[in-house]
Design a protein around this motif. Structure first.
Motif, PDB file in Angstrom:
ATOM      1  N   LEU A   1       0.836  -1.201   0.000  1.00 32.04           N
ATOM      2  CA  LEU A   1       0.000   0.000   0.000  1.00 32.04           C
ATOM      3  C   LEU A   1       0.868   1.247   0.000  1.00 32.04           C
ATOM      4  CD1 LEU A   1      -2.703  -1.061   2.626  1.00 32.04           C
ATOM      5  CD2 LEU A   1      -2.893  -1.068   0.123  1.00 32.04           C
ATOM      6  N   PHE A   2       0.572   2.147  -0.913  1.00 30.17           N
ATOM      7  CA  PHE A   2       1.341   3.395  -1.002  1.00 30.17           C
ATOM      8  C   PHE A   2       1.272   4.177   0.301  1.00 30.17           C
ATOM      9  CE2 PHE A   2       1.342   7.991  -1.781  1.00 30.17           C
ATOM     10  CZ  PHE A   2       2.581   8.159  -2.365  1.00 30.17           C
ATOM     11  N   SER A   3       0.065   4.234   0.918  1.00 32.20           N
ATOM     12  CA  SER A   3      -0.108   5.037   2.142  1.00 32.20           C
ATOM     13  C   SER A   3       0.797   4.524   3.269  1.00 32.20           C
ATOM     14  CB  SER A   3      -1.569   5.019   2.591  1.00 32.20           C
ATOM     15  OG  SER A   3      -1.984   3.690   2.840  1.00 32.20           O
ATOM     16  N   HIS A   4       0.990   3.215   3.370  1.00 37.24           N
ATOM     17  CA  HIS A   4       1.852   2.668   4.414  1.00 37.24           C
ATOM     18  C   HIS A   4       3.318   2.972   4.109  1.00 37.24           C
ATOM     19  CE1 HIS A   4      -1.312  -0.466   5.944  1.00 37.24           C
ATOM     20  NE2 HIS A   4      -1.771   0.761   5.878  1.00 37.24           N
ATOM     21  N   ARG A   5       3.703   2.821   2.848  1.00 41.43           N
ATOM     22  CA  ARG A   5       5.096   3.137   2.482  1.00 41.43           C
ATOM     23  C   ARG A   5       5.373   4.620   2.695  1.00 41.43           C
ATOM     24  NH1 ARG A   5       3.632   0.287  -2.191  1.00 41.43           N
ATOM     25  NH2 ARG A   5       3.958   2.124  -3.505  1.00 41.43           N
ATOM     26  N   ARG A   6       4.409   5.460   2.320  1.00 41.25           N
ATOM     27  CA  ARG A   6       4.589   6.910   2.480  1.00 41.25           C
ATOM     28  C   ARG A   6       4.700   7.278   3.966  1.00 41.25           C
ATOM     29  NH1 ARG A   6       7.389  10.334   0.449  1.00 41.25           N
ATOM     30  NH2 ARG A   6       6.862  12.405   1.152  1.00 41.25           N
ATOM     31  N   SER A   7       3.920   6.603   4.779  1.00 38.44           N
ATOM     32  CA  SER A   7       3.959   6.859   6.224  1.00 38.44           C
ATOM     33  C   SER A   7       5.358   6.556   6.776  1.00 38.44           C
ATOM     34  CB  SER A   7       2.908   5.985   6.920  1.00 38.44           C
ATOM     35  OG  SER A   7       2.887   6.216   8.293  1.00 38.44           O
ATOM     36  N   LEU A   8       5.933   5.420   6.348  1.00 38.47           N
ATOM     37  CA  LEU A   8       7.268   5.056   6.831  1.00 38.47           C
ATOM     38  C   LEU A   8       8.323   6.036   6.320  1.00 38.47           C
ATOM     39  CD1 LEU A   8       9.159   3.205   8.367  1.00 38.47           C
ATOM     40  CD2 LEU A   8       9.301   1.746   6.330  1.00 38.47           C
ATOM     41  N   VAL A   9       8.166   6.484   5.080  1.00 38.87           N
ATOM     42  CA  VAL A   9       9.133   7.451   4.542  1.00 38.87           C
ATOM     43  C   VAL A   9       9.112   8.741   5.363  1.00 38.87           C
ATOM     44  CG1 VAL A   9       9.620   8.965   2.574  1.00 38.87           C
ATOM     45  CG2 VAL A   9       9.188   6.528   2.196  1.00 38.87           C
ATOM     46  N   ARG A  10       7.914   9.195   5.735  1.00 40.74           N
ATOM     47  CA  ARG A  10       7.843  10.409   6.574  1.00 40.74           C
ATOM     48  C   ARG A  10       8.622  10.208   7.877  1.00 40.74           C
ATOM     49  NH1 ARG A  10       2.387  10.922   4.542  1.00 40.74           N
ATOM     50  NH2 ARG A  10       1.569   9.646   6.258  1.00 40.74           N
ATOM     51  N   VAL A  11       8.494   9.022   8.447  1.00 39.35           N
ATOM     52  CA  VAL A  11       9.183   8.731   9.707  1.00 39.35           C
ATOM     53  C   VAL A  11      10.695   8.687   9.497  1.00 39.35           C
ATOM     54  CG1 VAL A  11       9.531   6.964  11.474  1.00 39.35           C
ATOM     55  CG2 VAL A  11       7.220   7.525  10.705  1.00 39.35           C
ATOM     56  N   LEU A  12      11.132   8.031   8.424  1.00 41.26           N
ATOM     57  CA  LEU A  12      12.577   7.900   8.167  1.00 41.26           C
ATOM     58  C   LEU A  12      13.213   9.261   7.863  1.00 41.26           C
ATOM     59  CD1 LEU A  12      12.439   4.651   6.010  1.00 41.26           C
ATOM     60  CD2 LEU A  12      13.357   4.854   8.339  1.00 41.26           C
ATOM     61  N   VAL A  13      12.500  10.087   7.106  1.00 35.69           N
ATOM     62  CA  VAL A  13      13.017  11.427   6.799  1.00 35.69           C
ATOM     63  C   VAL A  13      13.135  12.239   8.079  1.00 35.69           C
ATOM     64  CG1 VAL A  13      12.467  13.622   5.648  1.00 35.69           C
ATOM     65  CG2 VAL A  13      12.191  11.455   4.419  1.00 35.69           C
ATOM     66  N   PHE A  14      12.107  12.142   8.931  1.00 33.95           N
ATOM     67  CA  PHE A  14      12.153  12.848  10.217  1.00 33.95           C
ATOM     68  C   PHE A  14      13.310  12.331  11.077  1.00 33.95           C
ATOM     69  CE2 PHE A  14      10.984  12.722  14.743  1.00 33.95           C
ATOM     70  CZ  PHE A  14      10.891  14.086  14.996  1.00 33.95           C
ATOM     71  N   ALA A  15      13.476  11.004  11.117  1.00 32.56           N
ATOM     72  CA  ALA A  15      14.529  10.401  11.948  1.00 32.56           C
ATOM     73  C   ALA A  15      15.914  10.841  11.497  1.00 32.56           C
ATOM     74  CB  ALA A  15      14.411   8.875  11.900  1.00 32.56           C
ATOM     75  N   GLU A  16      16.088  10.944  10.170  1.00 38.94           N
ATOM     76  CA  GLU A  16      17.375  11.418   9.657  1.00 38.94           C
ATOM     77  C   GLU A  16      17.579  12.904   9.986  1.00 38.94           C
ATOM     78  OE1 GLU A  16      17.732  11.614   5.436  1.00 38.94           O
ATOM     79  OE2 GLU A  16      19.924  11.772   5.482  1.00 38.94           O
ATOM     80  N   LYS A  17      16.491  13.685   9.812  1.00 41.90           N
ATOM     81  CA  LYS A  17      16.597  15.129  10.065  1.00 41.90           C
ATOM     82  C   LYS A  17      16.946  15.430  11.514  1.00 41.90           C
ATOM     83  CE  LYS A  17      12.818  17.671  10.068  1.00 41.90           C
ATOM     84  NZ  LYS A  17      11.594  18.338   9.586  1.00 41.90           N
ATOM     85  N   ILE A  18      16.371  14.650  12.407  1.00 41.57           N
ATOM     86  CA  ILE A  18      16.596  14.937  13.829  1.00 41.57           C
ATOM     87  C   ILE A  18      17.875  14.285  14.352  1.00 41.57           C
ATOM     88  CG2 ILE A  18      15.364  13.011  14.946  1.00 41.57           C
ATOM     89  CD1 ILE A  18      13.942  15.242  16.583  1.00 41.57           C
ATOM     90  N   GLY A  19      18.448  13.368  13.542  1.00 38.89           N
ATOM     91  CA  GLY A  19      19.768  12.854  13.875  1.00 38.89           C
ATOM     92  C   GLY A  19      19.816  11.514  14.576  1.00 38.89           C
ATOM     93  N   ILE A  20      18.717  10.754  14.565  1.00 37.55           N
ATOM     94  CA  ILE A  20      18.782   9.465  15.257  1.00 37.55           C
ATOM     95  C   ILE A  20      19.259   8.336  14.335  1.00 37.55           C
ATOM     96  CG2 ILE A  20      17.078  10.089  16.998  1.00 37.55           C
ATOM     97  CD1 ILE A  20      14.996   8.515  15.566  1.00 37.55           C
ATOM     98  N   LEU A  21      19.323   8.615  13.038  1.00 35.33           N
ATOM     99  CA  LEU A  21      19.977   7.678  12.113  1.00 35.33           C
ATOM    100  C   LEU A  21      20.592   8.449  10.951  1.00 35.33           C
ATOM    101  CD1 LEU A  21      17.876   7.457   9.575  1.00 35.33           C
ATOM    102  CD2 LEU A  21      16.807   5.679  10.921  1.00 35.33           C
ATOM    103  N   LYS A  22      21.542   7.815  10.273  1.00 35.21           N
ATOM    104  CA  LYS A  22      22.186   8.417   9.106  1.00 35.21           C
ATOM    105  C   LYS A  22      21.934   7.544   7.887  1.00 35.21           C
ATOM    106  CE  LYS A  22      26.157  10.467  11.513  1.00 35.21           C
ATOM    107  NZ  LYS A  22      27.628  10.363  11.684  1.00 35.21           N
ATOM    108  N   VAL A  23      21.804   8.177   6.733  1.00 39.15           N
ATOM    109  CA  VAL A  23      21.708   7.436   5.479  1.00 39.15           C
ATOM    110  C   VAL A  23      23.115   7.336   4.908  1.00 39.15           C
ATOM    111  CG1 VAL A  23      20.794   7.430   3.143  1.00 39.15           C
ATOM    112  CG2 VAL A  23      19.355   8.224   5.029  1.00 39.15           C
TER     113      VAL A  23
END
Length: 383
Positions: free
Chosen positions: A117-139
């Protein structure tokens, strides 16, 4: 004073990303800690990785939360990501499919996670982008945004090791009954919440984090506290944040002399702030002309259609000075955007059942209009 503003405007200050601000806060902690702990009841966390002020509100409000998130599932995915990272060591690498498998196996929501489902994938992407922005993980390698379109996308991540500091301690296990009120009640586990430091902390937090504090009636003890201790409160906020306390019959506000460096103030330099200031000017004019009337509680109540008309009147008068994006916005979208912004700033309250709008006292604190020599059609802002 500057150090406290830094802590209020940022979720945390990471030493590796901003060493100058981190060391400024660390050096200033002895000076600012008394106000933080005694008056706000907050915890200032400073360790070798970061400086963080745990900013718990005095009351939950609709605008609070992570602004990048759209769905409740986003918050659930973030909690599961934090649990996933807890099992990883600092600088340990992993791939996106490790995260998706973990979330799919541990998610306990009513709806099963389905990465088709696109909505579920999009939801996870929002979380991953936020997590990277705030510094709890690196890409380390890959484009995580591509996961929205392609569920087979892989990304190589690295754990920064600070995710354990993201959540504060709640003092109780969080279960299915979790809601904002219960989370706030957890702040006051023992003692009389209507007296002493409990009341002081709640009142100071409301003034600090809410655009306005409105009286809920003659028995509102928090508002009476503000009135009774106005001199002390004024001195505390002026000395520590450079803010003036304005108290009216039914409302109280903190007004900052210089808010240009901060992101969460009104007006903030955005075009929507300009538009709201212009609407404030129109409302004042209508009051002067006795086309509107203030009720004993300092509010104005009008039909929703009349408020829509005022927004459109503002558009006709001032749109030539607005950004192109607002000039070309459809009337319905403009009305929606203006009303959403005013509601989030506690300037209006909509009654959807009665189809009416209550204009709150904060609108009366601000007004704005273009100068007399303003020439229509001349750009006043960068577009």
């Amino acid at each position: 004073m500057e150090e406290l503003h830094m802590l209020l405007e940022n979720f945390w200050i990471l030493r590796d990303e901003n060493r100058e601000d981190y060391y400024r806060i660390r050096d200033a902690q002895g000076r600012i800690k008394l106000f933080i702990e005694e008056k706000l009841g907050y915890r200032l966390v400073i360790n070798p990785h970061m400086a963080k002020l745990e900013k718990v509100p005095g009351e939950a409000e609709a605008w609070m939360g992570i602004q990048d998130f759209k769905e409740s599932m986003d918050y659930a995915f973030l909690c599961l990501l934090l649990a996933f990272l807890e099992e990883k060591g600092p600088e340990e690498q992993f791939v996106l499919s490790n995260i998706t498998e973990y979330i799919q196996a541990t998610y306990e929501g009513y709806e099963k996670v389905d990465w088709n489902l696109f909505s579920h994938r999009r939801s996870l992407v929002r979380v991953l982008v936020f997590a990277e922005k705030i510094g709890i993980l690196k890409v380390n390698d890959g484009e995580q945004e591509r996961f929205s379109e392609d569920r087979t996308t892989e990304v190589l991540y690295e754990n920064t090791g600070i995710s354990g500091y993201f959540l504060r301690s709640f003092g109780r296990e969080l279960g299915d009954d979790i809601n904002p009120d219960i989370l706030l009640e957890g702040e006051w586990l023992t003692g009389d919440t209507e007296r002493g430091s409990f009341r002081r902390h709640r009142v100071y937090r409301k003034l600090l984090l809410s655009p306005a504090v409105y009286s809920q009636g003659p028995d509102d003890q928090d508002f009476l506290y503000i009135k009774n201790y106005r001199n002390t409160i004024q001195r505390d906020f002026e000395e520590n944040l450079g803010a003036k306390l304005h108290i009216h019959k039914n409302s109280a506000f903190l007004i900052y002399e210089n808010s240009s460096r901060d992101k969460s103030f009104f007006p903030d330099g955005s075009n929507i702030s300009d538009i709201i200031l212009q609407i404030g000017g129109l409302l004042r004019k209508k009051l002067d002309e006795e086309k509107l009337h203030v009720k004993p509680d300092d509010t104005i109540e009008i039909p929703e259609s009349e408020f829509h008309h005022i927004i459109m009147e503002c558009r006709e008068l001032y749109k030539s000075g607005w950004y192109k994006s607002y000039r070309e916005l459809s009337p319905d979208k403009l009305i929606q955007e203006v009303m959403d912004a005013m509601e989030s700033w506690k300037m209006i309250v909509r009654d959807k059942k009665l189809r009416s709008v209550k204009i709150l006292p904060m609108v009366g604190k601000f007004t704005g209009e273009y100068p007399e020599n303003f020439v229509k059609g001349v750009k006043t802002h960068e577009e």
